[in-house]
Write a protein that holds these residues in place. Sequence first.
Motif, mmCIF file in Angstrom:
data_model
loop_
_atom_site.group_PDB
_atom_site.id
_atom_site.type_symbol
_atom_site.label_atom_id
_atom_site.label_comp_id
_atom_site.label_asym_id
_atom_site.label_seq_id
_atom_site.Cartn_x
_atom_site.Cartn_y
_atom_site.Cartn_z
ATOM 1 N N THR A 99 -13.562 -26.248 14.916
ATOM 2 C CA THR A 99 -13.815 -27.408 16.011
ATOM 3 C C THR A 99 -13.301 -28.837 15.438
ATOM 4 O O THR A 99 -12.593 -29.407 16.189
ATOM 5 N N ARG A 102 -9.285 -28.449 15.947
ATOM 6 C CA ARG A 102 -9.103 -28.194 17.429
ATOM 7 C C ARG A 102 -8.770 -29.756 17.908
ATOM 8 O O ARG A 102 -8.045 -30.154 18.784
ATOM 9 N N ARG A 103 -9.513 -30.665 17.330
ATOM 10 C CA ARG A 103 -9.260 -32.161 17.661
ATOM 11 C C ARG A 103 -7.838 -32.727 17.492
ATOM 12 O O ARG A 103 -7.496 -33.564 18.034
#
Length: 171
Positions: A99, A102-103
Amino acid sequence: MAKSYRSRINRQPSQFRIKFIPSITVILGSMVTAMPLITDYPVLPPFGLLILLSWRLIRPGYWPVWAGFPLGMVDDMFSGQPFGSAAFLWSLVFIALETLDRRGVGRDYWQDWLIASLSIIFVLIGGMLIIDFQSNLLRLEILVPQILLSILLYPFVTRFIGAIDNWRLAR
């Protein structure tokens, strides 16, 4: 006569080293916890987790998100934790790291160390609470030396894994 000379031009790194060395190092790190060390409190850092975090933060795209599960299962076999606890906790750490990746925000050394530190704290406390939630909830201070030692060892493990990574990709 001297040994025959082999050109290093257009040589490819070993596919075995590229594919299997990261997993083998994590498995060997997990095996360290099976050493016959007798203490009253947990002191030995979870080397399998430290190596896993080092590989994951050095090479973010190398392992898929699900890779934490089988490597955690191997760690469970050697650590003495209830079977499936490291698989569950390592999977959650991998999902959180994916997560963050993915930023698309770049990280530096200090941010990686902070991420690894929070992951170490999460996995060690989570593992202790999985064993016996009610009685261990009041005794979390037992983990402080192990957590501190693990966090302080992380940069050395990452340096070692970086050297292994350079050798792994060498021609």
